[in-house]
Design a protein around this motif. Structure first.
Motif, mmCIF file in Angstrom:
data_model
loop_
_atom_site.group_PDB
_atom_site.id
_atom_site.type_symbol
_atom_site.label_atom_id
_atom_site.label_comp_id
_atom_site.label_asym_id
_atom_site.label_seq_id
_atom_site.Cartn_x
_atom_site.Cartn_y
_atom_site.Cartn_z
ATOM 1 N N LYS A 117 1.486 -1.409 0.405
ATOM 2 C CA LYS A 117 -0.124 0.202 -0.127
ATOM 3 C C LYS A 117 0.624 1.193 -0.070
ATOM 4 O O LYS A 117 0.593 2.698 0.502
ATOM 5 N N LEU A 118 2.329 0.915 0.306
ATOM 6 C CA LEU A 118 2.917 2.471 -0.163
ATOM 7 C C LEU A 118 3.168 2.790 -1.162
ATOM 8 O O LEU A 118 4.058 3.791 -1.323
ATOM 9 N N GLN A 119 2.676 1.883 -2.628
ATOM 10 C CA GLN A 119 2.958 2.556 -4.011
ATOM 11 C C GLN A 119 3.002 3.937 -4.190
ATOM 12 O O GLN A 119 3.213 4.323 -4.372
ATOM 13 N N PRO A 120 1.797 4.743 -3.368
ATOM 14 C CA PRO A 120 1.788 6.209 -3.875
ATOM 15 C C PRO A 120 2.573 6.762 -3.480
ATOM 16 O O PRO A 120 3.052 7.546 -4.258
ATOM 17 N N ILE A 121 3.129 6.567 -1.895
ATOM 18 C CA ILE A 121 4.026 7.480 -1.154
ATOM 19 C C ILE A 121 5.520 7.011 -3.020
ATOM 20 O O ILE A 121 6.516 8.173 -2.969
ATOM 21 N N PHE A 122 6.247 6.050 -3.186
ATOM 22 C CA PHE A 122 7.503 6.277 -3.972
ATOM 23 C C PHE A 122 6.639 6.975 -5.105
ATOM 24 O O PHE A 122 6.993 7.368 -5.674
ATOM 25 N N ALA A 123 5.244 6.430 -5.686
ATOM 26 C CA ALA A 123 5.119 7.362 -7.162
ATOM 27 C C ALA A 123 4.791 9.025 -6.952
ATOM 28 O O ALA A 123 5.319 10.047 -7.416
ATOM 29 N N ILE A 124 4.717 9.461 -5.827
ATOM 30 C CA ILE A 124 4.513 10.964 -4.768
ATOM 31 C C ILE A 124 6.041 11.243 -5.048
ATOM 32 O O ILE A 124 6.711 12.625 -5.748
ATOM 33 N N GLY A 125 6.543 10.393 -4.474
ATOM 34 C CA GLY A 125 8.045 10.804 -4.788
ATOM 35 C C GLY A 125 9.132 11.249 -5.683
ATOM 36 O O GLY A 125 9.820 12.070 -6.026
ATOM 37 N N LEU A 126 8.947 9.909 -6.166
ATOM 38 C CA LEU A 126 9.542 9.962 -8.068
ATOM 39 C C LEU A 126 8.773 11.333 -8.972
ATOM 40 O O LEU A 126 9.490 11.970 -10.080
ATOM 41 N N ALA A 127 7.543 11.140 -8.670
ATOM 42 C CA ALA A 127 6.838 12.341 -8.989
ATOM 43 C C ALA A 127 7.511 13.657 -9.781
ATOM 44 O O ALA A 127 7.735 14.868 -10.167
ATOM 45 N N ALA A 128 7.883 13.903 -7.568
ATOM 46 C CA ALA A 128 8.679 15.001 -7.012
ATOM 47 C C ALA A 128 10.156 15.149 -7.852
ATOM 48 O O ALA A 128 10.668 16.114 -8.184
ATOM 49 N N LEU A 129 10.952 13.885 -7.880
ATOM 50 C CA LEU A 129 12.086 13.765 -8.254
ATOM 51 C C LEU A 129 12.227 14.060 -9.969
ATOM 52 O O LEU A 129 13.137 14.608 -10.606
ATOM 53 N N ILE A 130 12.096 13.276 -10.910
ATOM 54 C CA ILE A 130 11.529 12.626 -12.065
ATOM 55 C C ILE A 130 11.296 13.937 -12.792
ATOM 56 O O ILE A 130 11.566 14.566 -13.768
ATOM 57 N N LEU A 131 9.853 14.164 -12.215
ATOM 58 C CA LEU A 131 9.145 15.079 -13.568
ATOM 59 C C LEU A 131 8.591 16.278 -12.399
ATOM 60 O O LEU A 131 7.832 17.211 -13.459
ATOM 61 N N LYS A 132 9.071 17.095 -11.794
ATOM 62 C CA LYS A 132 9.257 18.678 -10.538
ATOM 63 C C LYS A 132 7.630 18.679 -10.300
ATOM 64 O O LYS A 132 7.909 19.836 -11.088
ATOM 65 N N GLU A 133 6.980 17.529 -10.592
ATOM 66 C CA GLU A 133 5.707 17.488 -10.211
ATOM 67 C C GLU A 133 5.413 18.142 -8.795
ATOM 68 O O GLU A 133 6.364 18.262 -7.287
#
Length: 318
Positions: A117-133
């Protein structure tokens, strides 16, 4: 005056597109939940890897003409796009599923489910790091609300583990690896949609996964055998076709079309419609009782999704 009207209409259209994109992700992910309806019959004759391989063969036949029609887009693919495509196809489709299945078979079931269930945490962190969201106002509380709802859907009021040692081990690492790959797949899909059409990304996801699935199925070494004669073979063929086209092709087309106008950090929470569909299918088809905590969890997720769809159309803030 006409310029003001045109500008206002453009903003309304943009807002509508953003919201509809978010809900397309919700619908696409929800369709993943109908997978058990077809997989149960298939598992009586085939292994999981054999089913996934045959499903991707069907998807290859469906996706190849689409990819040929959009072949001009392939000329602009660079090394970064290739890496993103491998994460989406090999990581999200094959690798994450294998890791999660191995974790379930070798570790504590509840601990593995909770760590996934921690999948959204990984996605949000990677989105901020890679996509600069950047996340808008009140996004944090909505994340918590959605995760609490998902917890209630899965575990109810119970505590899903009895001892901290249940979280320490290879199975836990595999569950975290699966969550990271699924989260990364969402982010890489959004990255690819910046330079490709959603039909192209969907086609490449299925086509590129096929060679890896051939290798995995071959290494598994399980015999191919179907019992029951022509009737059983026909039932397997129909279920395989439906599984490939509904929770496979249609769901991913809707998902990537919606993802093209949706931030990855929002999309990963929109994917929580998947477990909600699973609960509904279990209740209607398999006669499994829906509990009060599950109803509450269902409601919390839908409240979070409603407010997230509104946040998706607002300007980003730090």
């Amino acid at each position: 005056m006409s310029n003001v009207t045109a500008s206002s209409s453009s903003k309304v259209g943009s807002t509508s597109t953003l919201r509809s994109g978010f809900w397309l992700v919700v619908i696409g992910a929800a369709l993943w939940g109908v997978d058990p309806l077809f997989r149960i019959i298939l598992l009586k004759s085939l292994t999981s890897s054999q089913i996934v391989l045959l499903e991707h063969v069907v998807l290859f036949l469906a996706a190849s003409p689409v990819l040929w029609r959009h072949r001009a887009e392939l000329k602009g693919i660079g090394f970064r796009q290739i890496g993103a495509l491998l994460i989406v196809s090999w990581g999200g489709s094959a690798g994450a599923t294998i890791l999660f299945t191995m974790a379930l078979s070798s570790g504590d079931l509840n601990a593995v489910l909770l760590l996934q269930k921690l999948q959204p945490i990984f996605a949000i962190g990677l989105a901020a790091l890679i996509l600069k969201e950047r996340l808008p106002k009140n996004f944090g509380p909505l994340i918590v609300l959605a995760l609490v709802g998902t917890y209630l859907l899965t575990f109810g009021w119970s505590i899903p583990f009895g001892h901290v040692n249940n979280f320490i081990g290879v199975s836990s690492l595999m569950a975290l690896g699966a969550a990271a790959l699924w989260g990364g797949s969402t982010v890489m899909g959004r990255y690819l949609l910046g330079s490709m059409k959603y039909e192209t990304v969907t086609s490449l996801r299925f086509i590129l996964a096929l060679p890896l699935l051939f290798v995995i199925t071959t290494l598994e070494g399980a015999p191919w055998q179907i019992h029951g004669g022509f009737g059983a073979s026909a039932a397997i063929a129909v279920n395989l076709l439906l599984q490939a086209l509904l929770p496979g092709l249609l769901s991913m087309l809707l998902y990537y079309k919606g993802l093209s106008t949706t931030k990855a950090s929002f999309a990963t929470l929109a994917e929580l419609s998947f477990p909600m569909t699973g609960v509904i299918i279990n209740w209607i088809v398999f006669q499994q009782l829906v509990t009060i905590p599950q109803i509450l969890g269902f409601a919390l997720i839908w409240v979070a999704l409603f407010f997230l769809s509104n946040q998706q159309s607002k300007p980003q803030t730090l």
